[in-house]
Scaffold this active site. Structure first.
Site, short mmCIF file in Angstrom:
data_model
loop_
_atom_site.label_atom_id
_atom_site.label_comp_id
_atom_site.label_asym_id
_atom_site.label_seq_id
_atom_site.Cartn_x
_atom_site.Cartn_y
_atom_site.Cartn_z
N GLU A 48 -16.68 -53.10 9.72
CA GLU A 48 -16.66 -51.65 9.95
C GLU A 48 -18.08 -51.14 10.07
O GLU A 48 -18.98 -51.53 9.31
CB GLU A 48 -15.94 -50.95 8.79
CG GLU A 48 -15.80 -49.45 8.98
CD GLU A 48 -15.05 -48.77 7.85
OE1 GLU A 48 -14.43 -47.73 8.09
OE2 GLU A 48 -15.08 -49.28 6.71
N LYS A 130 -11.40 -44.24 13.94
CA LYS A 130 -10.65 -44.16 12.69
C LYS A 130 -9.91 -42.83 12.64
O LYS A 130 -10.49 -41.77 12.83
CB LYS A 130 -11.62 -44.29 11.52
CG LYS A 130 -10.96 -44.53 10.17
CD LYS A 130 -12.02 -44.85 9.11
CE LYS A 130 -11.41 -45.26 7.79
NZ LYS A 130 -12.45 -45.66 6.81
N CYS A 164 -10.78 -50.52 7.33
CA CYS A 164 -10.80 -50.25 5.90
C CYS A 164 -9.47 -49.70 5.40
O CYS A 164 -8.43 -50.32 5.57
CB CYS A 164 -11.98 -49.32 5.61
SG CYS A 164 -12.56 -49.27 3.91
#
Length: 338
Positions: A48, A130, A164
């Site tokens: 990430e 995200k 994540c």
């Protein structure tokens, strides 16, 4: 139509980013891609926001203290289509390796936690953001929309990626599974923050989330994870207490099969390197025979997911004349991309 005869070799990164240095980050990306290709890999997955590194300063002190880091972070974030981006595409093409890249995307001054898939031909197939930055990440990064919960066709079949704690979002996961995902990248920033004090942020929970994703979705999961080295710690930890909050290490890269088993020997948490695994999609069929939550193991008469995967325009142009025909959202998204 899904192909379950596909076989290839995958590599996963466990390494320290080049903190707040976008040019060095691109060079390290290319160097690791070269190492993976030399090891026989057809695809490499990065952590990430690998470029320019995860903004750990968000977790360590007040917003006023953080302000010293936000401008350098934005300056060293990566723009899609820039010359630096072109260097990564060129490397993928010359090395003949696909790249799943995690990066901080800068778009007209705003930042997004992004993941890109660049094919072995050097063509960027997709960039997704995200959907909901986690906790303090919201002070720095913008959000994606439903179009970012996506699974695309690639040379490796149906490919998807999340960052994540998106792996703790049950509905997002189900939406991904419903698109026939075969290869998934679960990207992480490292598990060194508040080590030993906040269990939910540690490796047991989060490698468990990546493993569970593999089992629930019957997918192969490539789970890259960054490291906090001495350079990263020194950048943002200016007191002994902050050094305790952000420990050196935190690397827990993994590769999981669709039955949940580990396919590569893990590295020590402080060690940089690559994990390799040979992937055979026939294992997906065996796993789905037992449990397919979006197929024979589902109960749509009881549970159904409402999933709006359209891209949302930021500007809607409304005509002055009452009753005039309104353009469709899809048309607007082409005129006013968001």
């Amino acid at each position: 139509m899904s192909d379950y005869t596909t076989q290839f070799r995958a590599a996963v990164v466990q390494a320290e980013p080049a903190w707040n240095d976008v040019e060095a980050g691109v060079e390290k990306t290319i160097a690791l891609a070269r190492e993976a290709a030399e090891g026989g890999a057809d695809i490499i997955a990065f952590p990430e926001v690998w470029i320019p590194g995860y903004p750990w300063f968000l977790w360590l002190d007040s917003v006023a203290w953080q302000s010293q880091f936000t401008l350098p972070y934005a300056q060293n974030s990566l723009e899609v289509g820039s010359p630096l981006w072109g260097r990564i595409e060129k490397a993928a093409r010359e090395l003949g390796i696909a790249i799943s890249l995690g990066f901080s995307e800068r778009d007209h001054g705003s930042l997004y936690i992004a993941q890109a898939f660049i094919g072995a031909d050097g063509v960027t197939r997709t960039v997704r953001r995200k959907l909901k930055p986690t906790h303090v990440e919201r002070t720095l990064f913008g959000e994606g929309d439903g179009s970012d919960i996506q699974v695309i066709d690639t040379e490796f079949g149906r490919f998807g990626a999340l960052n994540c704690w998106e792996h703790l979002q049950p509905l997002a996961k189900y939406a991904m599974f419903s698109q026939g995902e075969q290869l998934h990248v679960a990207a992480w920033p490292s598990f060194s923050i508040f080590e030993g004090a906040v269990y939910a942020l540690g490796p047991e929970v989060n490698t468990g989330a990546a493993r569970q994703y593999a089992v629930e979705g019957q997918t192969f999961v490539l789970s890259p994870c960054a490291i906090v080295g001495e350079a990263g710690q020194a950048l943002v930890a200016d007191t002994e207490q902050k050094k305790q909050f952000l420990a050196v290490g935190g690397g827990h890269a993994r590769i999981f099969g669709p039955d949940g088993r580990e396919l590569a020997e893990p590295l020590a948490p402080t060690v940089e390197g690559l994990l390799f695994a040979d992937i055979d999609y026939s294992a997906i069929l065996a796993a789905k025979n037992a449990a397919d939550p979006v197929g024979h193991y589902s109960r749509p008469d009881v549970f159904r997911l409402h999933f709006d995967n359209s891209r949302k325009a930021k500007v809607v142009d409304r005509p002055l004349s009452p009753g005039a025909e309104q353009p469709a959202d899809d048309d607007l998204a082409q005129v006013f991309p968001g």
